[in-house]
Design a protein around this motif. Structure first.
Motif, PDB file in Angstrom:
ATOM      1  N   GLN A  55       0.834  -1.190   0.000  1.00  0.00           N
ATOM      2  CA  GLN A  55       0.000   0.000   0.000  1.00  0.00           C
ATOM      3  C   GLN A  55       0.878   1.252   0.000  1.00  0.00           C
ATOM      4  O   GLN A  55       1.848   1.338   0.763  1.00  0.00           O
ATOM      5  CB  GLN A  55      -0.884  -0.022   1.249  1.00  0.00           C
ATOM      6  N   ALA A  56       0.536   2.204  -0.855  1.00  0.00           N
ATOM      7  CA  ALA A  56       1.306   3.448  -0.940  1.00  0.00           C
ATOM      8  C   ALA A  56       1.173   4.234   0.366  1.00  0.00           C
ATOM      9  O   ALA A  56       0.301   3.943   1.186  1.00  0.00           O
ATOM     10  CB  ALA A  56       0.805   4.281  -2.118  1.00  0.00           C
ATOM     11  N   THR A  57       2.007   5.240   0.532  1.00  0.00           N
ATOM     12  CA  THR A  57       2.003   5.995   1.795  1.00  0.00           C
ATOM     13  C   THR A  57       0.716   6.822   1.958  1.00  0.00           C
ATOM     14  O   THR A  57      -0.014   7.062   0.996  1.00  0.00           O
ATOM     15  CB  THR A  57       3.205   6.973   1.847  1.00  0.00           C
ATOM     16  N   GLY A  58       0.494   7.270   3.192  1.00  0.00           N
ATOM     17  CA  GLY A  58      -0.595   8.211   3.486  1.00  0.00           C
ATOM     18  C   GLY A  58      -1.985   7.625   3.350  1.00  0.00           C
ATOM     19  O   GLY A  58      -2.927   8.330   3.010  1.00  0.00           O
ATOM     20  N   GLY A  59      -2.123   6.316   3.577  1.00  0.00           N
ATOM     21  CA  GLY A  59      -3.446   5.688   3.551  1.00  0.00           C
ATOM     22  C   GLY A  59      -4.044   5.612   2.148  1.00  0.00           C
ATOM     23  O   GLY A  59      -5.241   5.365   1.989  1.00  0.00           O
ATOM     24  N   SER A  60      -3.220   5.837   1.135  1.00  0.00           N
ATOM     25  CA  SER A  60      -3.705   5.821  -0.241  1.00  0.00           C
ATOM     26  C   SER A  60      -4.190   4.418  -0.618  1.00  0.00           C
ATOM     27  O   SER A  60      -3.755   3.426  -0.046  1.00  0.00           O
ATOM     28  CB  SER A  60      -2.550   6.229  -1.156  1.00  0.00           C
ATOM     29  N   LYS A  61      -5.096   4.365  -1.608  1.00  0.00           N
ATOM     30  CA  LYS A  61      -5.590   3.067  -2.065  1.00  0.00           C
ATOM     31  C   LYS A  61      -4.642   2.478  -3.115  1.00  0.00           C
ATOM     32  O   LYS A  61      -4.776   1.321  -3.511  1.00  0.00           O
ATOM     33  CB  LYS A  61      -6.998   3.212  -2.650  1.00  0.00           C
ATOM     34  N   ASP A  62      -3.701   3.297  -3.597  1.00  0.00           N
ATOM     35  CA  ASP A  62      -2.761   2.817  -4.618  1.00  0.00           C
ATOM     36  C   ASP A  62      -1.792   1.812  -4.022  1.00  0.00           C
ATOM     37  O   ASP A  62      -1.566   1.788  -2.816  1.00  0.00           O
ATOM     38  CB  ASP A  62      -1.926   3.986  -5.160  1.00  0.00           C
ATOM     39  N   THR A  63      -1.216   1.029  -4.906  1.00  0.00           N
ATOM     40  CA  THR A  63      -0.123   0.180  -4.434  1.00  0.00           C
ATOM     41  C   THR A  63       1.161   0.613  -5.120  1.00  0.00           C
ATOM     42  O   THR A  63       1.146   1.165  -6.226  1.00  0.00           O
ATOM     43  CB  THR A  63      -0.366  -1.316  -4.741  1.00  0.00           C
ATOM     44  N   TRP A  64       2.263   0.367  -4.432  1.00  0.00           N
ATOM     45  CA  TRP A  64       3.577   0.689  -4.973  1.00  0.00           C
ATOM     46  C   TRP A  64       4.323  -0.579  -5.325  1.00  0.00           C
ATOM     47  O   TRP A  64       4.252  -1.561  -4.583  1.00  0.00           O
ATOM     48  CB  TRP A  64       4.395   1.435  -3.900  1.00  0.00           C
ATOM     49  N   GLY A  65       5.075  -0.502  -6.398  1.00  0.00           N
ATOM     50  CA  GLY A  65       6.010  -1.579  -6.716  1.00  0.00           C
ATOM     51  C   GLY A  65       7.306  -1.347  -5.964  1.00  0.00           C
ATOM     52  O   GLY A  65       7.467  -0.331  -5.271  1.00  0.00           O
ATOM     53  N   LEU A  66       8.252  -2.267  -6.130  1.00  0.00           N
ATOM     54  CA  LEU A  66       9.505  -2.163  -5.385  1.00  0.00           C
ATOM     55  C   LEU A  66      10.289  -0.899  -5.758  1.00  0.00           C
ATOM     56  O   LEU A  66      10.877  -0.248  -4.894  1.00  0.00           O
ATOM     57  CB  LEU A  66      10.370  -3.412  -5.615  1.00  0.00           C
ATOM     58  N   ALA A  67      10.261  -0.532  -7.046  1.00  0.00           N
ATOM     59  CA  ALA A  67      11.027   0.646  -7.471  1.00  0.00           C
ATOM     60  C   ALA A  67      10.503   1.904  -6.767  1.00  0.00           C
ATOM     61  O   ALA A  67      11.286   2.743  -6.305  1.00  0.00           O
ATOM     62  CB  ALA A  67      10.945   0.812  -8.984  1.00  0.00           C
ATOM     63  N   GLN A  68       9.168   2.024  -6.674  1.00  0.00           N
ATOM     64  CA  GLN A  68       8.604   3.203  -5.993  1.00  0.00           C
ATOM     65  C   GLN A  68       8.999   3.225  -4.516  1.00  0.00           C
ATOM     66  O   GLN A  68       9.326   4.271  -3.970  1.00  0.00           O
ATOM     67  CB  GLN A  68       7.076   3.197  -6.130  1.00  0.00           C
ATOM     68  N   LEU A  69       8.975   2.048  -3.904  1.00  0.00           N
ATOM     69  CA  LEU A  69       9.365   1.960  -2.494  1.00  0.00           C
ATOM     70  C   LEU A  69      10.838   2.372  -2.335  1.00  0.00           C
ATOM     71  O   LEU A  69      11.190   3.136  -1.433  1.00  0.00           O
ATOM     72  CB  LEU A  69       9.156   0.530  -1.980  1.00  0.00           C
ATOM     73  N   ILE A  70      11.681   1.885  -3.225  1.00  0.00           N
ATOM     74  CA  ILE A  70      13.110   2.206  -3.148  1.00  0.00           C
ATOM     75  C   ILE A  70      13.335   3.709  -3.323  1.00  0.00           C
ATOM     76  O   ILE A  70      14.105   4.335  -2.588  1.00  0.00           O
ATOM     77  CB  ILE A  70      13.904   1.399  -4.208  1.00  0.00           C
ATOM     78  N   ARG A  71      12.629   4.303  -4.291  1.00  0.00           N
ATOM     79  CA  ARG A  71      12.816   5.753  -4.521  1.00  0.00           C
ATOM     80  C   ARG A  71      12.392   6.558  -3.286  1.00  0.00           C
ATOM     81  O   ARG A  71      13.013   7.559  -2.944  1.00  0.00           O
ATOM     82  CB  ARG A  71      12.034   6.201  -5.759  1.00  0.00           C
ATOM     83  N   LYS A  72      11.344   6.117  -2.626  1.00  0.00           N
ATOM     84  CA  LYS A  72      10.888   6.822  -1.418  1.00  0.00           C
ATOM     85  C   LYS A  72      11.903   6.629  -0.283  1.00  0.00           C
ATOM     86  O   LYS A  72      12.240   7.571   0.440  1.00  0.00           O
ATOM     87  CB  LYS A  72       9.513   6.277  -1.006  1.00  0.00           C
ATOM     88  N   LEU A  73      12.410   5.400  -0.155  1.00  0.00           N
ATOM     89  CA  LEU A  73      13.408   5.129   0.887  1.00  0.00           C
ATOM     90  C   LEU A  73      14.677   5.947   0.661  1.00  0.00           C
ATOM     91  O   LEU A  73      15.346   6.362   1.607  1.00  0.00           O
ATOM     92  CB  LEU A  73      13.776   3.637   0.893  1.00  0.00           C
ATOM     93  N   ALA A  74      14.983   6.170  -0.614  1.00  0.00           N
ATOM     94  CA  ALA A  74      16.193   6.925  -0.946  1.00  0.00           C
ATOM     95  C   ALA A  74      16.104   8.362  -0.434  1.00  0.00           C
ATOM     96  O   ALA A  74      17.118   9.044  -0.285  1.00  0.00           O
ATOM     97  CB  ALA A  74      16.427   6.910  -2.458  1.00  0.00           C
ATOM     98  N   GLU A  75      14.883   8.834  -0.121  1.00  0.00           N
ATOM     99  CA  GLU A  75      14.721  10.201   0.428  1.00  0.00           C
ATOM    100  C   GLU A  75      15.027  10.255   1.926  1.00  0.00           C
ATOM    101  O   GLU A  75      15.088  11.332   2.506  1.00  0.00           O
ATOM    102  CB  GLU A  75      13.277  10.687   0.208  1.00  0.00           C
ATOM    103  N   VAL A  76      15.180   9.082   2.562  1.00  0.00           N
ATOM    104  CA  VAL A  76      15.437   9.079   4.005  1.00  0.00           C
ATOM    105  C   VAL A  76      16.874   9.555   4.260  1.00  0.00           C
ATOM    106  O   VAL A  76      17.837   8.927   3.804  1.00  0.00           O
ATOM    107  CB  VAL A  76      15.225   7.666   4.613  1.00  0.00           C
ATOM    108  N   ASP A  77      16.990  10.680   4.970  1.00  0.00           N
ATOM    109  CA  ASP A  77      18.307  11.236   5.287  1.00  0.00           C
ATOM    110  C   ASP A  77      19.079  10.268   6.158  1.00  0.00           C
ATOM    111  O   ASP A  77      18.542   9.746   7.125  1.00  0.00           O
ATOM    112  CB  ASP A  77      18.134  12.537   6.089  1.00  0.00           C
TER     113      ASP A  77
END
Ligand code: SAH
Ligand code: SF4
Ligand code: F3S
Length: 453
Positions: free
Chosen positions: A219-241
């Motif tokens: 499930q995508a962030t923020g309670g969204s109904k969308d789902t994320w693939g692994l690439a989207q998850l990785i790109r979001k994780l890459a924003e973690v300082d």
């Protein structure tokens, strides 16, 4: 016996854990230690001093499963000397064999399957003195959510984080779909929270785990109904300082989507290393294995990986001696290995596993000596490639995440982006630092280098 309820100080009990099998079991063992921490357990390194022995087991090949029973046999004397000792079996053998384990080895007090271990503290409290417990349910509740929060202790700089579990692929030889159940992905918010927590505790590199991690669809962030693939998850994780490196394992060729391939080219934190098992280079065997891809498709995929990131280090898994494998089929595997040129790879002799289609089918088994001979030939070829890849590092500059002190004074050991162990004499470098290192020498299982200012 002391009345522990009236004690103000909780009783400290000692827990010895032995982990078999894959990285997911390593992650699970960490979580089980944390869960039992709430019951007063601290981890110790020898079974002799333990109040509880917990084996986190693997069922992938017969040898792995049988090792559990031979280890249990060796723990018998410890149990005789200490009748209060609790012995638990967790993980994939527990899931596959359940009660049968206690029947075969009555010294075992509790059996907890790979999806029920958040109930471990409860089970631990009730067993002992002849009372046993078996829990191999696949409960609806996400076991990760049901687990107590991790204590805020400092962590080593590289950590595992399970994001997906289970497998829907049903390769004909494999027990994982039965021991781990159907594919389930954790919501991205929870993964991000756990990653953030790890970073706050000193982690710089996270390896995302899943039996089929690239099939991630959380499930995508923020309670969204969308789902994320692994690439989207990785790109979001890459924003973690503070999180500097991201890896993932293990993947299936059919889930290697365009976006994930592209991420290797444009996401700097994603490391240039991919473990992508293929199992065989023969299309006939791949079909019999129910892999649903051909050797050509796999080779093409590996080329695309290298096109996205030219310095990509590639790794794989192989099974030799699958029922019906001829010398020509095996030669096709050798040809595939020669074409791909691996940085490292793992190879296994086929082991028939109870309940899997390949074992039930009564296929034509390859003679043991023939299979062993093929295994040795394949391993020799892989070693040659592994050696060549390691040698090619000499003279190159790599980035090293320093993980621990070396044996020699002033020396530290870390991992390069290609997963090589690198030794370097360093000053003013701390565990968890990432520094550029020029490789000066290639040794048997590691590289040596000098810090570049
Ligand atoms: N989920 C991962 C790997 C699971 S098991 C994946 O799909 O890639 C790790 C490796 O063990 C497999 O890739 C395969 O090479 C090997 N393996 C699995 N079952 C086996 C069996 N019955 N006999 C021999 N090797 C096996
Ligand atoms: Fe097993 Fe195949 Fe699933 Fe990997 S993809 S876990 S080998 S069934
Ligand atoms: Fe073994 Fe279970 Fe991992 S069978 S390889 S421990 S998923």
């Amino acid at each position: 016996m002391a009345d522990t309820k009236s004690d103000t100080k909780a009783e400290v009990k000692k827990l010895f854990v032995k982990t078999y099998g894959c990285q997911m079991n390593v992650y699970d063992s960490e979580r089980m230690v944390e869960a039992l921490g709430g019951s007063g357990y601290v981890e110790v390194s020898s079974p002799e001093e333990a109040d509880m022995i917990l084996l986190n087991t693997c069922h992938i090949r017969e040898k792995a499963a049988e090792k559990v029973y031979s280890d249990l046999g060796r723990f018998k004397d410890i149990k005789l000397a200490n009748p209060n000792l609790k012995v638990g079996v967790a993980g994939c053998v527990a899931q596959a064999e359940g009660e049968e384990i206690i029947r075969r080895q009555p010294m075992v007090d509790l059996v907890v399957g790979s999806q029920a271990y958040h109930r471990l503290p409860e089970l631990e409290a009730k067993v002992g003195n002849g009372v046993t417990a078996v829990d191999t349910d696949f409960p609806e509740v996400d076991k990760f959510t049901a687990m107590p929060n991790r204590p805020k202790a400092r962590r080593a700089p590289a950590a595992f984080l399970t994001v997906q579990e289970g497998c829907d692929k049903f390769c004909a030889f494999c027990v994982v779909p039965y021991t781990r159940g159907a594919e389930v992905s954790r919501p991205a918010d929870r993964v991000l929270r756990e990653a953030q927590d790890l970073v706050e505790r000193g982690v710089r590199e996270i390896t995302l785990l899943g039996q089929n991690v690239n099939a991630y669809h959380g499930q995508a962030t923020g309670g969204s109904k969308d789902t994320w693939g692994l690439a989207q998850l990785i790109r979001k994780l890459a924003e973690v300082d503070g999180l500097e490196r991201i890896r993932f394992t293990t993947s299936h060729p059919n889930d290697m989507e365009d976006d994930l391939i592209a991420a290797h080219g444009d996401c700097a934190k994603l490391m240039p290393y991919l473990h992508l098992p293929v199992q065989s280079g023969s299309n006939k065997i791949l079909k019999a294995m129910n892999r649903k891809h051909t050797a050509e498709q796999y080779i093409e995929l590996m080329k695309r990986m290298r096109a996205a990131r030219p310095d990509m280090a590639l790794s794989g898994d192989f099974i030799v001696g699958f029922p019906g494998e001829t010398e020509q089929d095996f030669e096709d595997t050798m040809a595939l290995v020669r074409e791909v040129k691996y940085a490292s790879a793992y190879s296994f002799k086929y082991s028939p596993r109870p309940g899997t289609p390949a074992a039930e089918k009564d296929g034509k088994m390859v003679d043991h000596a023939v299979a062993m001979d093929r295994l040795h030939r394949l391993q020799a070829l892989i070693s040659e490639q592994q050696y060549a890849f390691q040698e090619s590092m000499v003279g190159r500059d790599v980035s090293v995440l320093f993980e621990k002190k070396g044996r020699q004074e002033g020396q530290m050991i870390g991992k390069s982006e290609y997963l090589h162990a690198v030794h370097a004499s360093v000053e003013g470098v701390n565990i968890g630092d990432i520094r550029r290192v020029r490789i000066t020498q290639s040794k048997t299982n590691s590289l040596e280098g000098q810090l570049i200012d």
